[in-house]
Design an enzyme around this catalytic site. Structure first.
Site, short mmCIF file in Angstrom:
data_model
loop_
_atom_site.label_atom_id
_atom_site.label_comp_id
_atom_site.label_asym_id
_atom_site.label_seq_id
_atom_site.Cartn_x
_atom_site.Cartn_y
_atom_site.Cartn_z
N GLU A 138 0.82 -1.22 0.00
CA GLU A 138 0.00 0.00 0.00
C GLU A 138 0.86 1.27 0.00
O GLU A 138 0.84 2.05 0.96
CB GLU A 138 -0.98 0.01 1.18
CG GLU A 138 -2.02 -1.08 1.07
CD GLU A 138 -3.12 -0.97 2.13
OE1 GLU A 138 -2.90 -0.33 3.16
OE2 GLU A 138 -4.20 -1.53 1.90
N GLU A 153 -6.20 -8.03 -0.42
CA GLU A 153 -6.66 -8.03 0.98
C GLU A 153 -8.12 -7.62 1.02
O GLU A 153 -8.53 -6.70 0.31
CB GLU A 153 -5.92 -6.97 1.81
CG GLU A 153 -4.45 -7.15 1.98
CD GLU A 153 -3.86 -5.99 2.79
OE1 GLU A 153 -4.62 -5.24 3.45
OE2 GLU A 153 -2.63 -5.82 2.75
C1 GLA Z 1 -4.07 -2.50 4.99
C2 GLA Z 1 -2.68 -3.05 5.13
C3 GLA Z 1 -2.60 -4.25 6.03
C4 GLA Z 1 -3.44 -4.04 7.25
C5 GLA Z 1 -4.86 -3.77 6.81
C6 GLA Z 1 -5.81 -3.61 7.98
O1 GLA Z 1 -4.77 -3.07 3.97
O2 GLA Z 1 -2.12 -3.38 3.89
O3 GLA Z 1 -1.24 -4.42 6.40
O4 GLA Z 1 -2.95 -2.95 7.97
O5 GLA Z 1 -4.89 -2.57 6.10
O6 GLA Z 1 -7.12 -3.36 7.55
#
Ligand code: GLA
Ligand code: GLA
Length: 642
Positions: free
Chosen positions: A146, A303
């Protein structure tokens, strides 16, 4: 793309004693997991002291995966520099706009323009890549994590120098920059490049051009970091694809279009926002965006959550069946990987209250049962992998336009471009019509209808692109306060919207932001925004009580261009969108009652799957294009092959 749906999540074995790992992998197999992301936040254990590497434990992680037939999205651990980094190089930590230096102790504690960060990140990347280049578990590079989630903008002196270099490469001369930014205003004329700063806190509004270019520069700086890692990985492991998980639709600081152009396959993360009335429609927006960013090809959901997250004011746990509906909605909209953050719920750390595939309470739980059932179901849906969603409708979105409109000195702060795009998308969702998102300068030729809900800024080529689309027979619907400024956020003169006055056959002389709702002759209503517009060649389809145009339609070439001068309320917007969909002959793949999502994925050879997702509490009947009626029970999902 693989001929299975990838299923799994982030696995962080380093947070657990090694005895747990065997159990983890056995449970993964039980749940149908065939893919995990590893090493995402492992930097401080892989390189415990600067230049000292320890891969022994990670070798065992990778070997365990390979031995169990589970593939790895192997991360470069560069999203979280270890404490030694901040300790040794405090100047490489981010500086906020008030001049406050941030400290290590969370993650993404680095300035994106820092040469020392880049050096250290590339060194650990090289170590990971050379060690695992031939490892049988390696399937995909998960670069960083991210980008820009927490450190998208840094205002330090290093960033200032990099910003000036970026400006010099974009403007032929200082005079061109002064002209683009309109620095004759408020005595801001620059006499030397060295005088230019990032938009640090100032007594009043900063210069809009400076703000906009800083946001472009900041996004580019992150894309460059991605490219640097990716190029190194390509050199060391040619043939292994690379991605980074975007936050498409949720986080607007990074230009997703620019990132996507550099990815071998687009991956993204999505989390439901509990405060939204219908968060599953926001999910559809994010999924449609991810697919569009990947050029319509299947993409990877890197995710999402099995249940609650830990970062909203109130973290709602998912109701029974919601996890399945969410996952299959992503699948329906083109995902070929359904993954979660994370595999095992953490015992410690700031995310210990985040749900996971294996919850704190273990396997005798709703979450575990649903996770295992989903793994089995996805294995049975392998035939879906590789198929596509074909959309007749596109919504234009552009990060530069969002950034420009973000400048606080606007006619109204209540016209939010992202929320408008999502509201128009929601209207299509309710009509059962799946749309793509498109960049204003992107290829529009395959579409019948292009919606432009809120595109305050458009370049000359973007403006011409929409004109070409309509001239060739397309239909467009343009929302208020679109086509207003050029690429430098300078007003297009001579009557709004300067970019599309001719196309729309309308000229606007003044904006009248509203205190409350406004009635229209049709019986519908608008709010937030109104305009005094004159139809030059357009036909007026709806008016305010004053008789001034609220909705117009102009014939242009072989197509037609509709314009709205107010922010229509949801019901009135649904009617207008139904009208333009009918005019463009854009139709849903099946007939479904309200709250039942229908999306089709098709293979080029004609095999297809119609997903019917019932988000309501009552049973529903969906009628397919071939006239077949299918009952979808309350909260259920049916996948109909055809
Ligand atoms: C993001 C991050 C993860 C985690 C999630 C929690 O997507 O990439 O590492 O912190 O949020 O929702
Ligand atoms: C003040 C200032 C002007 C201008 C206006 C805008 O009066 O003196 O320069 O900024 O506000 O309302």
């Amino acid at each position: 793309m693989p001929d299975v749906i990838a299923y799994g999540g982030d696995w962080n074995p380093e947070q657990w004693p090694e005895e747990t790992w065997e159990q983890d992998v056995a449970l993964m197999r039980e749940a149908g997991v065939n893919r995990v992301s590893v090493g995402v936040f492992s930097w401080s254990l892989l390189e415990p002291a600067e230049g000292v590497f320890d891969f022994g434990w990670f070798d065992r992680v990778m070997d365990l995966l390979a031995a169990n037939g589970i593939a790895a999205n192997l991360a470069t651990p560069t999203a979280s520099p270890p404490p030694w980094f901040g300790d040794a190089y405090p100047e490489a930590l981010p500086l906020d706009s008030a001049g406050r230096r941030l400290h290590h102790g969370s993650r993404q504690g680095f300035c994106p323009s820092s040469p020392i960060y880049r050096e250290k990140a590339l060194r650990v990347t090289e170590q990971v890549a050379t060690r695992y280049r031939d490892h049988p578990a390696l399937a995909l590079w998960h670069v960083h994590n991210e980008y820009g989630c927490h450190n998208a903008h840094c205002y330090c002196d290093t960033s200032a120098a990099a910003f000036r270099a970026w400006l010099r490469s974009h403007y032929a001369s200082l005079e061109a920059l002064n002209d683009a930014w309109g620095t004759a205003f408020w005595s801001q004329h620059y006499g030397e490049w060295a005088q230019i700063l990032p938009p640090r806190d100032t007594p009043s509004f900063t210069n809009p051009g400076q703000q906009l270019d800083f946001r472009r520069f900041s996004s580019d700086a992150l894309v460059e970091l991605y490219i640097a890692e990716r190029d190194l990985l390509r050199e060391l492991t040619p043939g292994v694809p690379a991605t980074t998980n975007l936050m498409a639709g949720a986080h607007w600081d990074m230009d997703c279009w620019a990132f996507a152009a550099e990815l071998d396959v687009v991956s993204t993360d999505h989390y439901l926002i509990g405060a939204r009335a219908e968060p599953h429609i926001d999910l559809a927006f994010a999924a449609d965006y991810a697919r569009s960013l990947n050029g319509g090809r299947p993409w990877l959901l890197m995710e999402h959550s099995t249940s609650a997250v830990n970062w909203q004011p109130r973290n709602r746990a998912k109701a029974p069946g919601e996890l399945r509906r969410n996952s299959l909605a992503h699948l329906a909209r083109g995902a070929d990987a359904i993954m979660f953050f994370q595999w095992r719920a953490a015992r410690a750390g700031a995310e210990k209250w985040h749900s996971a595939m294996l919850p704190h309470a273990g396997v005798g739980t709703k979450v575990w049962r649903e996770v295992s059932a989903l793994g089995a179901e996805l294995a049975g849906l392998a035939e879906v992998a590789g198929s596509r969603v074909n959309a007749d409708v596109a919504i234009l979105v552009d990060h530069s336009s969002v950034w420009a409109q973000d400048h606080p000195a606007q006619p109204s702060s209540e016209l939010d471009p992202v929320e408008e795009a999502k509201r128009w998308h929601a209207a299509l969702w309710r009509a059962g019509i799946t749309c793509d998102l498109a960049h204003p300068e992107g290829d529009l030729t395959g579409y019948r209808l292009v919606l432009v809900p809120a595109l305050y800024l458009v370049s000359d080529s973007g403006a011409a692109n929409l004109e070409r689309f309509v001239r060739a027979g397309g239909v467009t619907l343009v929302g208020p306060y679109s086509g207003i400024v050029d690429e430098h956020d300078r007003v297009r003169l001579g009557g709004y919207p300067g970019a599309w006055r001719d196309l729309l056959g309308v000229t606007v002389e003044e904006f009248f932001p509203l205190d409350g709702p406004i009635r229209l002759a049709s019986g519908g209503s608008g709010s937030v925004w109104s305009e005094v517009a004159h139809a030059t060649s357009a036909k007026v389809l709806d008016t305010y009580a004053t008789g001034e145009p609220a909705w117009t339609r102009n014939v242009w070439g072989d197509g037609a261009a509709h314009y709205l001068t107010t922010r229509l309320d949801d019901d009135a917007l649904a009617e207008v969108i139904a009208t333009v969909c009918a005019e463009a002959e854009a139709r849903p793949p099946a007939t479904s009652p309200p709250g039942v999502e229908v999306v089709r994925r098709s293979h080029p050879d004609g095999r297809s799957h119609l997903f019917a997702i019932n988000h309501t509490a009552g049973d529903a009947v969906v009628t397919t294009a071939s006239g077949e009626s299918v009952t979808v029970a309350a909260g259920d999902v049916r996948v109909i092959s055809g």
